[in-house]
Design a protein around this motif. Structure first.
Motif, short mmCIF file in Angstrom:
data_model
loop_
_atom_site.label_atom_id
_atom_site.label_comp_id
_atom_site.label_asym_id
_atom_site.label_seq_id
_atom_site.Cartn_x
_atom_site.Cartn_y
_atom_site.Cartn_z
N ILE A 66 0.85 -1.19 0.00
CA ILE A 66 0.00 0.00 0.00
C ILE A 66 0.88 1.24 0.00
CG2 ILE A 66 -1.77 1.26 1.31
CD1 ILE A 66 -2.13 -1.63 2.77
N GLY A 67 0.69 2.09 -0.99
CA GLY A 67 1.46 3.33 -1.04
C GLY A 67 1.13 4.22 0.15
N ALA A 68 2.13 4.94 0.62
CA ALA A 68 1.93 5.76 1.82
C ALA A 68 0.91 6.86 1.60
CB ALA A 68 3.25 6.37 2.27
N MET A 69 0.71 7.26 0.33
CA MET A 69 -0.25 8.35 0.05
C MET A 69 -1.66 7.84 -0.22
SD MET A 69 0.55 11.41 0.53
CE MET A 69 -1.10 11.82 0.00
N THR A 106 -2.31 6.87 4.42
CA THR A 106 -1.90 5.70 5.18
C THR A 106 -0.64 6.00 6.00
OG1 THR A 106 -2.75 4.37 3.35
CG2 THR A 106 -1.37 3.25 4.97
N GLY A 107 0.33 6.62 5.34
CA GLY A 107 1.57 6.96 6.07
C GLY A 107 1.30 7.95 7.18
N GLY A 108 0.43 8.91 6.89
CA GLY A 108 0.10 9.92 7.89
C GLY A 108 -0.63 9.34 9.08
N GLU A 174 7.57 0.11 5.20
CA GLU A 174 8.75 0.29 4.33
C GLU A 174 9.18 1.75 4.40
OE1 GLU A 174 8.11 -1.03 0.35
OE2 GLU A 174 7.40 -3.02 0.96
N ILE A 175 10.46 1.93 4.72
CA ILE A 175 11.00 3.27 4.94
C ILE A 175 12.17 3.48 3.99
CG2 ILE A 175 12.15 4.76 6.62
CD1 ILE A 175 10.70 2.90 8.79
N THR A 176 12.17 4.62 3.34
CA THR A 176 13.31 4.97 2.49
C THR A 176 14.01 6.17 3.09
OG1 THR A 176 12.12 4.23 0.54
CG2 THR A 176 14.01 5.64 0.16
N ILE A 209 8.24 7.24 5.04
CA ILE A 209 7.48 6.00 4.84
C ILE A 209 6.97 6.00 3.41
CG2 ILE A 209 5.40 4.72 5.50
CD1 ILE A 209 5.63 5.96 8.28
N THR A 210 7.29 4.93 2.69
CA THR A 210 6.82 4.87 1.30
C THR A 210 5.66 3.89 1.13
OG1 THR A 210 8.43 3.16 0.73
CG2 THR A 210 9.07 5.46 0.38
N HIS A 211 5.71 2.78 1.87
CA HIS A 211 4.67 1.77 1.68
C HIS A 211 4.41 1.05 2.99
CE1 HIS A 211 6.38 2.26 -2.36
NE2 HIS A 211 5.15 1.97 -2.80
#
Lengths: 344, 745, 162
Positions: A66-69, A106-108, A174-176, A209-211
């Motif tokens: 799932i994309g963070a946005m 999602t990331g937020g 998942e963190i970049t 956070i990307t995903h």
């Protein structure tokens, strides 16, 4: 709100290079702008990541990436979420309002801050907001505060509903960052406080956070629920909540998942309880024993002893509902203790 | 905002008074064209934001005005050091309805959230940040907070100028003679009005004339107050308040920031707008204070109340004297041979409380209805039977007859609609699935005051009319129901009526409060219409060319824009023809609305409220699954809108019973929930099934129109009904409101 | 530094100079371009009075940083009626008395328009209540609001069928 420089990140690299101490990442904005308005967060640069290509939900080894946005509302409506991770949908739909879910990412949601009223009050000492300043919540109004994993440095709880369900499903963040990719299990992403403070920041400078990855839910797809105790029927944070998922074969629990919300600075994954449920019949007694284990070590952080009882009972309720099976359509009042009881 | 509300594309059902009719301001409100005070954007407007105190008691020792003024866009910062002078101190109570307020008179802090500076800037963003940059420093004293943290005192008056106690009969003798004695102690929390529209003001000077847009429940009084504090001729002040985004009592009273904005607008020679932030509504604009109430009921062997004693301890501020008159709610509901009501105050470091929807009545009724229910159960009575057994045929407090009282019919209709006859006496008897189910009831009662109002009605040459009075529509429907009454007074169809209201250059309509506005302003409007018709009839009856000539003692009746001879319905004449022949373009009448002399009857609206709750036995969460009330409130001007008022009141009862509570940190005196996420009010999902029935009631005594009022009635009775239903479900009597899940497990 | 924000508001594309990056969409609508139909009740996403549609979705405009929505299509309460012809939701709110003071009404109506478009509540009153719970009404016109949403849903279903 202080003045800041607003930049829209066109690439992930640009976002990372901007996401340093004085910068803040703007996604849905529903928590960040609120905190800026009340003076709790005061970034001098705002990096808007809403246009980064993080809006997709991909199927991935039987699970989802799932994309963070991805906005909360879109995630809650995704067919694979509804069919294989229904507790995620139920948790999302029990949170906030339709308007907020349309904006919140999602990331937020994962990065949202505690609702501790002392954290939200810049005039109060708060180790989370201002390390070393102390904890005003202790000895104050503690009805909504932690009963697990707290220390004298901080008794705040994490308010997310989504994270509780994600933790139950073994989600991975998942963190970049400048040093490349890293992955952190949802259940340990949010640090617990230690004796001196609120623990290390979940993200280092420059990290984003990307995903969120949800692994295959296996045989638990149709025995999963989220239950949330609230002070009003809707649009309220949890007093306590629980996500439960079960794989049941031939009347026996093959595997169980249980996570509690509103009790600690992170979604509280109850692994001992889960182990104790393995190979048991899905009975009220088994769930009661598991709930006891889930609350092992719980202690009031103030005038909130009742939360321990409530958390134990909501764990039983979530397990009982999960054992009964996820309804084909989520109830009209998602996660409510009242479902289908009023038809006026 | 146009001077006159222009109703375009008006969609409505129904017609004149007594009939349902949709809101005349409906189209404006659903299209976003209804203009609230903060919607005004005069050319060159500046934005003002107050900085508020972070301590509850002490002094401000430093404000970093330089930092604030250095922020881009900030125009000026007002503090006690440089603020313009008022003509009268804001601590002066210039009339009975004035509250002491803060207009930067000095550096004292008397509650958290008190305005301590005003920042004016070119943009709202700059003004807001400027207010943060002031970073006040304080010399703080230990705050005194809450019922147990403050300083007890004995008030000389309660509410607004009322005596703090009442004693009827010999209570000690009655108590001694009674068979059973009950005592109930209940606490109610501080509650905040939280109208959805934050208090706002836009002020603009032209020379020595001041125009103000601000929501206000008593525009005429507000004009006098602004004039007095600012030292301006009241004739030079125009207040516009066409729509209030909710008031509930909190917009009846002037607060200091409104005065400061007017002063600053003069000082800077620019229009200025200020709208409070939600958190700033917890302090300077009133609230319902916390109470601790003790009720003693002494009942004879046949279940009749022999003695009723109600004592209230209420929190007040340290600097003003409003005491919630909760005990008075026990004056007139149940028959008793002896009655004693008393009040005490606690001085605390909070903003001054004030009237909040059903002040005193809601708070006191919540406790009284629980106490009654407790006694009924202990004596083995059905709660309704016990209430009927103690039905007050005359007013226990005054001994007077009631002007009208259809409470029995209310009980009967609501009980029937609810299905009350099937209720088991024992608590914990009913279940719905896994949930506990309980049924409870309460009696609703609210007094029928009248204030002072004046109105003009003018017939125009074309037979249409304009009526004028400075009424306030805060949602109760004044734009509609008052116009209905006015049209009836003039004998014209409402679509031929232009209603001018909501601004201070019209005849004073008094206060929209006490549930008395429709009765008071309505009476004035009706009388103005009647006065116009009287003059019109005089013209016609004395005019040989009129078909009405010679009607003499038989007289004429006005309807549909014509006068008809009472003795011959075929002889009539249109208003416009009478005026034309008399050579008149306009014909104006005047009317007043007020109660003459001392009332000789006790006047109340009544109702019976029945609640069903579901309670999760493990988790303690409560949902009001059904709520049915039946109400008798004299003449109902517009049933469609009256129902909405009653339902709204009942839902306030849900909030009171289960949700609403402002929480202070007693160490700092600051709130921990001064927002709408922490201070819970009901949401839509809290209201699965609700109904308000109205019972026909003719009241020839309350006023000439027979109107009693419905704005606050629904809150009373409902809180107790819900609490009693929770007890019936769980066997647990609430000791405090709101009833938290934790108290039910 | 002034930045130019392009928004299509109620069908009209506008370039709006933004003098302050802090401006929320709500404050841009209300204070900078004069569309004051959208109301501010709490400014913190806790009341729903500021609800508008962004690209067809209901959001709280008080928590939307204006610059972040460059290029978006915004629908406000001013954009629903066609001339004097009310939107079915607006008409239903009048008929069912789904408001009293009217302050939360623009937000309620925008939320209801979106709720109906989302299609998940249908004619189930309980789903309507839940779906409208992000819009507080202190006058507590909730029974009328629910009735209005159901009424409008039926009216719009009929329109679709016709």
């Amino acid at each position: 709100m202080n003045l800041f420089e607003y930049t829209r990140a066109e690439t992930l690299d640009a976002a990372m290079s901007a996401a340093t101490e004085d910068g803040a990442i703007l996604a849905g904005g529903t928590n960040l702008l609120d905190l800026m308005k009340i003076g709790v967060v005061n970034p001098t640069r705002l990096i808007d990541i809403t246009r980064l290509p993080l809006h997709d939900i991909e199927e991935h080894d039987g699970g989802l990436r799932i994309g963070a946005m991805v906005r909360n509302a879109d995630l809650a409506r995704h067919p694979v979420i509804l069919s294989r991770f229904p507790a995620v949908a139920e948790a999302l739909l029990s949170g906030a309002s339709a308007q907020l879910r349309n904006a919140a990412s999602t990331g937020g949601n994962i990065m949202q801050q505690t609702r501790c009223s002392y954290f939200q009050d810049p005039l109060s000492p708060c180790n989370r907001r201002e390390p070393g300043s102390g904890c005003a919540a202790i000895g104050g109004e503690t009805r909504n505060h932690a009963v697990l994993g707290w220390t004298e440095a901080c008794i705040a709880t994490h308010p997310s509903d989504l994270c509780v369900a994600l933790a139950a499903y073994d989600a991975v963040v998942e963190i970049t960052g400048p040093d490349g990719l890293r992955e952190v299990p949802m259940e340990s992403f949010h640090p617990l406080p230690d004796a001196n403070g609120t623990g290390p920041a979940p993200l280092q400078s420059g990290e984003i956070i990307t995903h969120i990855r949800l692994p295959d839910s296996g045989g638990m797809a149709r025995n999963a629920r989220y239950v949330k105790l609230r002070e009003r029927t809707s649009f309220a944070f949890a007093i306590v909540s629980a996500a439960a998922a079960l794989e049941i074969q031939d009347g026996r629990i093959v595997q169980a998942r249980l996570a509690l919300g509103g009790v600690a600075a992170r979604p509280w994954r109850a692994r001992t309880a889960e182990k104790a449920l393995a190979d048991q019949s899905p009975t009220e007694e088994a769930f009661a024993r598991a709930a006891d284990l889930a609350l092992e070590g719980a202690a009031p952080s103030g005038d909130n002893r009742a939360k321990i009882t409530l958390a134990r009972r909501i764990a039983i309720r979530a397990l009982t509902r999960a054992a009964a099976g996820t309804p084909d359509r989520l109830p009209a009042l998602p996660a409510s203790v009242f479902e289908g009881d009023c038809n006026g | 905002m146009a001077d006159v509300m222009n109703i375009q594309g008006h969609v409505r059902l129904g017609s004149n008074a007594g009939q349902s009719m949709t809101r005349r301001d409906g189209v404006l409100k659903v299209t976003g064209r209804a203009t609230y005070a903060a919607d005004n954007r005069p050319e060159g407007v500046l934005h003002a934001v107050t900085a508020t105190a972070g301590i509850a008691r002490g002094r401000v020792t430093h404000l970093d005005t330089a930092a604030a003024e250095a922020h881009p866009g900030v125009v000026k910062v007002y503090t006690p050091a440089n603020r313009p002078d008022l003509a009268v101190s804001p601590d002066e109570k210039i009339h009975g309805f004035a509250w002491r307020t803060e207009a930067l008179q000095d550096d004292t802090v008397r509650y958290a959230g008190q305005p301590i500076a005003l920042v004016v800037a070119e943009t709202l963003e700059a003004a807001t940040e400027g207010s943060h940059l002031l970073a006040p420093r304080y010399d703080a004293d230990t705050p005194r907070i809450g019922l147990d943290g403050g300083v007890p005192f004995q008030p000389e008056t309660i509410s607004i100028g009322r005596p703090p106690s009442l004693e009827v009969g010999d209570i000690d003798a009655a108590r001694t003679g009674a068979a059973r004695h009950f005592e109930t102690v209940i606490e109610t929390p501080a509650q905040y009005h939280n109208a959805l529209e934050p208090h706002a003001i836009t002020a603009q000077w032209t020379g020595d004339r001041l125009e103000i847009d601000t929501p206000n429940q008593a525009i005429g009084l507000a004009k006098q107050s602004f004039a007095a504090y600012l030292g301006v001729n009241p004739a030079h002040i125009l207040i516009r308040s066409p729509f209030l985004g909710g008031g509930f009592g909190s917009k009846a009273i002037l607060f200091g920031a409104q005065l400061l904005v007017a002063l600053a607008a003069k000082d800077l020679d620019r229009p200025i707008k200020l709208a409070l932030r939600r958190d700033q509504m917890y302090g300077p604009v009133g609230h319902r204070p916390a109470t601790r109430q003790t009720l003693k009921l002494d009942v004879d062997t046949r279940g009749h109340i022999a003695a009723l004693e109600h004592h209230t301890i209420a929190v007040a501020s340290s600097f003003d004297d409003f005491i919630e008159n909760a005990s008075n709610a026990s004056h007139s509901v149940y028959a008793t041979t002896a009655l004693r009501t008393t009040h005490a105050g606690i001085r605390a470091d909070t903003g001054t409380p004030g009237p909040m929807r059903a002040p005193g009545e809601a708070t006191g009724s919540a406790a009284l209805e629980v106490a009654i229910d407790d006694a009924a159960y202990a004596l083995g009575f059905d709660p309704l039977e016990f209430r009927l057994r103690n039905y007050a045929e005359t007013d226990p407090a005054t001994g007077m007859q009631f002007s009208s009282k259809a409470l029995r019919e209310c009980y009967a209709q609501a009980a029937e609609a609810f299905g009350w006859q099937d209720r088991p006496l024992e608590p914990g008897s009913m279940k719905q699935g896994r949930l506990l189910k309980g049924w409870g009831m309460g009696t609703a009662q609210f007094p029928c005051p009248m204030f002072q109002a004046a109105a003009h009605a003018t017939l125009r040459a074309d037979g249409s009319a304009v009526v004028e009075t400075s009424a306030a529509d805060m949602g109760q429907g004044a734009w509609t129901s008052l116009a209905q009454i006015a049209a009836d007074g003039l004998g014209i169809d409402i679509d031929r009526l232009e209603f001018r209201s909501g601004q201070s250059n019209l005849p004073d309509a008094g206060v929209a409060g006490g549930s008395g506005h429709t009765a008071t302003a309505g009476t004035a409007l009706f009388n103005a219409g009647a006065d116009t018709i009287r003059q019109l009839a005089e013209l016609a009856l004395n005019d040989p060319a009129s078909p009405l000539f010679g009607a003499d003692n038989a007289g004429v009746t006005a309807r549909g824009g014509r006068l008809y001879r009472n003795d011959d319905d075929t002889r009539s004449e249109a208003y416009e023809d009478i005026l034309a022949r008399a050579g008149l373009d306009l014909l104006r009448g005047e009317g007043k609305g007020a109660r003459e002399g001392e009332p000789e009857r006790a006047m109340f609206s009544h109702g019976g409220v029945f609640a069903e709750v579901l309670v999760d036995p493990d988790l303690g969460q409560v949902r009001v699954s059904r709520l049915i009330g039946a109400f008798a409130a004299g003449r109902i001007v517009n049933p469609h809108l009256a129902r909405s008022q009653l339902l709204g009141g009942m839902i306030w009862g849900i909030g009171f019973a289960l949700q609403e509570e402002a929480i202070h940190d007693v160490r700092t005196g600051r709130f921990t929930n001064a927002d709408l996420a922490g201070y819970h009010i009901p949401v839509n999902a809290d209201v699965p099934m609700i109904e308000a029935l109205t019972v026909h009631e003719d009241d020839p005594f309350v006023n000439s129109l027979g109107i009693k009022g419905v704005g606050e009635l629904g809150v009373t009775g409902t809180v107790g009904a819900i609490a009693n239903a929770v007890w019936h479900a769980t066997g647990i009597r609430p000791k405090r409101f709101p009833i938290h899940p934790e108290s039910l497990i | 530094m002034t930045q130019i924000l392009n928004l299509t508001i109620n069908g009209t594309s506008q370039d709006i100079p933004i003098d302050d990056p802090r401006a929320t969409l709500l404050d841009v609508l209300r204070e900078r371009i004069g569309l004051t139909g959208t109301k501010k009740g709490c400014d913190r996403g806790q009341c729903g009075a500021c609800t508008v549609l962004i690209d067809g979705r209901r959001i709280n405009s008080c928590l939307a940083l204006a610059l972040s929505y460059d290029g978006a299509e915004i629908t406000t309460v001013e954009g629903l009626a066609q001339g004097e012809l009310l939107h079915p939701v607006q008409a239903a709110f009048i008929e069912a008395d789904g408001f009293q003071c009217g302050y939360c009404t623009p937000g309620q109506i925008m939320s209801a328009v979106a709720l109906i478009a989302e299609g998940e509540a249908g004619l189930d009153p309980e789903r309507v209540r839940e779906g409208m719970s992000g819009n507080l009404c202190r006058c507590a016109a909730y029974a009328g609001i629910t009735e209005a949403v159901l009424k409008a849903t039926r009216a719009m279903n009929r329109e679709d069928a016709a």
